[in-house]
Structures are given as structure tokens and as C-alpha cells.
Design a protein around this motif. Sequence first.
Motif, PDB file in Angstrom:
ATOM      1  N   HIS A 256       0.871  -1.180   0.037  1.00 32.05           N
ATOM      2  CA  HIS A 256      -0.056   0.146  -0.049  1.00 32.05           C
ATOM      3  C   HIS A 256       0.850   1.330  -0.041  1.00 32.05           C
ATOM      4  O   HIS A 256       0.566   2.429  -0.573  1.00 32.05           O
ATOM      5  N   GLY A 257       1.953   1.392   0.658  1.00 31.47           N
ATOM      6  CA  GLY A 257       2.833   2.292   0.791  1.00 31.47           C
ATOM      7  C   GLY A 257       3.516   2.766  -0.475  1.00 31.47           C
ATOM      8  O   GLY A 257       3.902   3.690  -0.816  1.00 31.47           O
TER       9      GLY A 257
ATOM     10  N   VAL B  48       3.818   2.792  12.334  1.00 31.26           N
ATOM     11  CA  VAL B  48       4.298   3.834  11.533  1.00 31.26           C
ATOM     12  C   VAL B  48       5.439   3.187  10.656  1.00 31.26           C
ATOM     13  O   VAL B  48       6.238   2.396  11.013  1.00 31.26           O
ATOM     14  N   HIS B  49       4.983   3.138   9.183  1.00 39.66           N
ATOM     15  CA  HIS B  49       5.897   2.540   8.079  1.00 39.66           C
ATOM     16  C   HIS B  49       6.585   3.509   7.598  1.00 39.66           C
ATOM     17  O   HIS B  49       6.089   4.553   6.853  1.00 39.66           O
ATOM     18  N   ASP B  50       7.994   3.625   7.556  1.00 36.41           N
ATOM     19  CA  ASP B  50       8.869   4.354   6.898  1.00 36.41           C
ATOM     20  C   ASP B  50       9.002   3.914   5.194  1.00 36.41           C
ATOM     21  O   ASP B  50       9.854   2.994   5.055  1.00 36.41           O
ATOM     22  N   VAL B  51       8.370   4.702   4.382  1.00 36.09           N
ATOM     23  CA  VAL B  51       8.661   4.247   3.015  1.00 36.09           C
ATOM     24  C   VAL B  51       9.969   4.471   2.377  1.00 36.09           C
ATOM     25  O   VAL B  51      10.564   3.629   1.803  1.00 36.09           O
ATOM     26  N   SER B  52      10.795   5.485   2.777  1.00 34.99           N
ATOM     27  CA  SER B  52      12.093   5.790   2.383  1.00 34.99           C
ATOM     28  C   SER B  52      13.017   4.589   2.937  1.00 34.99           C
ATOM     29  O   SER B  52      13.787   4.348   2.039  1.00 34.99           O
ATOM     30  N   GLN B  53      12.786   4.246   3.971  1.00 34.21           N
ATOM     31  CA  GLN B  53      13.571   3.204   4.642  1.00 34.21           C
ATOM     32  C   GLN B  53      13.403   1.838   3.856  1.00 34.21           C
ATOM     33  O   GLN B  53      14.475   1.241   3.577  1.00 34.21           O
ATOM     34  N   THR B  54      12.069   1.595   3.591  1.00 35.97           N
ATOM     35  CA  THR B  54      11.840   0.322   2.838  1.00 35.97           C
ATOM     36  C   THR B  54      12.303   0.368   1.486  1.00 35.97           C
ATOM     37  O   THR B  54      12.875  -0.714   0.823  1.00 35.97           O
ATOM     38  N   ALA B  55      12.426   1.508   0.829  1.00 35.55           N
ATOM     39  CA  ALA B  55      12.944   1.614  -0.689  1.00 35.55           C
ATOM     40  C   ALA B  55      14.377   1.341  -0.681  1.00 35.55           C
ATOM     41  O   ALA B  55      15.136   1.025  -1.632  1.00 35.55           O
TER      42      ALA B  55
ATOM     43  N   GLN C  64      -0.090   3.869   9.456  1.00 40.60           N
ATOM     44  CA  GLN C  64       0.567   5.183   8.884  1.00 40.60           C
ATOM     45  C   GLN C  64       1.760   5.187   8.090  1.00 40.60           C
ATOM     46  O   GLN C  64       2.904   4.804   8.763  1.00 40.60           O
ATOM     47  N   SER C  65       1.620   5.509   6.771  1.00 37.81           N
ATOM     48  CA  SER C  65       3.352   5.524   6.253  1.00 37.81           C
ATOM     49  C   SER C  65       3.481   6.965   6.144  1.00 37.81           C
ATOM     50  O   SER C  65       2.896   7.884   6.044  1.00 37.81           O
ATOM     51  N   THR C  66       4.963   7.048   6.226  1.00 38.23           N
ATOM     52  CA  THR C  66       5.717   8.324   6.429  1.00 38.23           C
ATOM     53  C   THR C  66       7.022   8.273   5.374  1.00 38.23           C
ATOM     54  O   THR C  66       7.263   7.376   4.872  1.00 38.23           O
ATOM     55  N   ALA C  67       7.673   9.338   5.421  1.00 41.68           N
ATOM     56  CA  ALA C  67       8.731   9.339   4.659  1.00 41.68           C
ATOM     57  C   ALA C  67       9.860  10.129   5.536  1.00 41.68           C
ATOM     58  O   ALA C  67       9.475  11.224   6.122  1.00 41.68           O
TER      59      ALA C  67
END
Length: 379
Positions: free
Chosen positions: A63-64, A164-171, A133-136
Motif C-alpha cells: 500500500h505504501g 508507523v511505516h517509513d517508505v524511504s527506509q523500505t525503498a 500510517q506511512s511516512t517518509a
Amino acid sequence: MAAPSMAAALAATLPTPASAPVPAAPIYEAIPPSMSTAIDIEAEIPLTCVQLDALVVTKIVQHGREAPSASAHGLLLGLDLDGILEVSNSFPLPSHTSEEEDKSSKSIGRYQASMLRSLKEVQGDDNVVGFYQSTALGAFFNQTLIDTQAIHQERLRHGGVVIVHDVSQTARGNASFRAFRLTPSFMDAYKRGNFSSTSLMTHRLMFSSILEEIPLRIRTNPLASAFLQRLAAPSLSPYTSAQLDAGETSGIAPSFSVLDLGQSGLSRSLEQVSEGIDNYRTEDGNVGYLTRQIARERLRAEQYMAKRKEENAQRVGQGLSPLPEEDVSRMFKIPAEPSRLESMLLLGQVDGYAKNLESRAGLTLLKMYSANFSSLIPK
């Protein structure tokens, strides 16, 4: 005497209906001692850990990644047992714009009720235990997250949690998931609706004491774990090394993202830190302006009261009756002290950007030094 009617004669020939049996009283069995600590009916066992199922992790990451912005959010479903909040399922909620906030909030409420009803019909988990909640770039402090978590913390068992899910870290190949909930001191100030400087000092509130982190772990299905280990394990290639110039291959394609210096992400983090500081200075200027305006109005009111007392003293000395006291609040409109909540949230944003910049800068500098050192080695 009149003859009986045909209906009465037929009714007399019918058998007497038997009396309805008295239903037996229900028997309630006591909870076994082995399960008394696990089944927390009164929600008295405090939460010590949040356990995410691997399916939930996959849904949140997907989803993120597919969301048009970094504000992807959804609901978490599961059950709390023996102090462990087990999140077994989740579903995303549609995003909305600020222009159509009223209409979107109603449509999101209808969508949420429809999804929970559908899950209940198929015997799925429909117990809401929080939201994600996704964040960056590590910054997740905002008013929407605080308001949503406050509502959940008042209505759900154990208050619910926010993931809290960090999209930038996952990338970058490092999936980041953290579980939070509001602290009791912040909830007390939030219920009172008072975030003045006096209230902050009374509750000892800072941006770091708004949320408290709960330990989080990820539970993976044994079959899924075995499948991933099988994919990651190297295996002999059916082709010769002369054909592929490699003797061993893996089911997962190799990733060379670790070789990227990541300078673009570093400059973006610097921009976000600078923008966050500017936003905080703007908010601090607005609060300072309102504070000075309040001080001016209070000074005018105090000067008026002192002048009135002096006039009354002179009139009493002259043998005249003193002037009646007037309501100062009606004459001078003293505004309420401004809320410091927005300032704390902006400080939390700056702190998140700065910590993300610290982690990225250290790794980026290490890569740059390594690249420069390798170019200096004589061939």
C-alpha cells in the motif's frame, strides 16, 4: 339446552396439547486456570508487545508503495492475548484531499463499516486494534495522526496502537515498522483541550513525550520462512561457468543498491530539515505575536483597574460614593493563550528529519570515502 356447535364438538375430540417444557437454565463453565491469564476479558493486562503477521507487513509495504503520496493509511485487525497485541490482518483506507474533507470522511466511514461487515460475513478478523500510517524520511508527527490515535485510545481495548511505516527506509531495503501510542499525560492534556505553557509544564510535555513506543516483532509463517530461505540459498547453476561466467546462482536476483552513494536522498533530507525549521520559526513567530497581544490587553486592563481604584479612593476621601466596579472581561477582550501543540508537532518533525539525516549521512560518507580510497589504489 342448546346443542353444542360443530367447532366445539371437533375441539372436544382433539387431544389436549401438552404444556411447553420449561427451558433449562444456562450453565456457564469457568475459564480453565491455564487460560485465565491469556483471556483478558476486562483488559487489565497491560500491552508489552505488538506482533505483526507477515501478511500484514506485505500489505502495508504494498500500500505504501502504490499510494500516490506518503500518507497511506489503513486499519489493523487482530486480538490481544496475554499482553501481546496480535495483528493478523489489515486493509487500506482511501486517501482524501483537504478540499473535500467532510465528504471524504463520510465516505471513508461508510467504506470502513462495509469492509468490517464483509469480513464478519466470511468469518474473518473484524476486531479493530489500531491503524497504520506511512511516512517518509522518519517524520510522522502530524495533527491527523494524533487525533486518530486519541479516538482509538478512548474506544478500543488497551487503547489501540498506531504502526508507523517509513517508505524511504523500505525503498533502501530496510523495512521500518514502529508501534506507538499516546502517553497518559498527553491524553490528559488532550481531553482538557489545553496546551498552554502552564499546562505543558504541569504535564511535563515535550515533543518526545507525546508518544511512547511499544516493542514490535514480526511473525512469519513457517512455510513462508522455509520458502524465503530456499530462494536465498545459493544453488548450482545448470549451465557451465563458461556460459554464464558464474558457478552458483540464487532464486533472488542480486541487488546492487548498496553500491549507490545516495547523494540525492541526502540532499532531500537536508531540504526537509531546512523546511521544517522554517515552519517552526513561522509558528513560533505567530505564537510570539499572540503572546505580545495578550500582554498588551492585560496591561491595559490592569491600568484601567488601577485608575478606577485611585478614583474611588479620591471620591471616598471627598465623602462621595465610589464608582461601581465594572466587568473588565467585557471591556477588554483578552484572547486565550495560544496552543503550543502545533509547535511541539513541528519540533517532532524536525527531530525525525534530523535523525534520518544522521543515519543517511554516516552511511553516505562511508561510501564516498570508500569510493575515493579505491580510486587512489595503484593498479
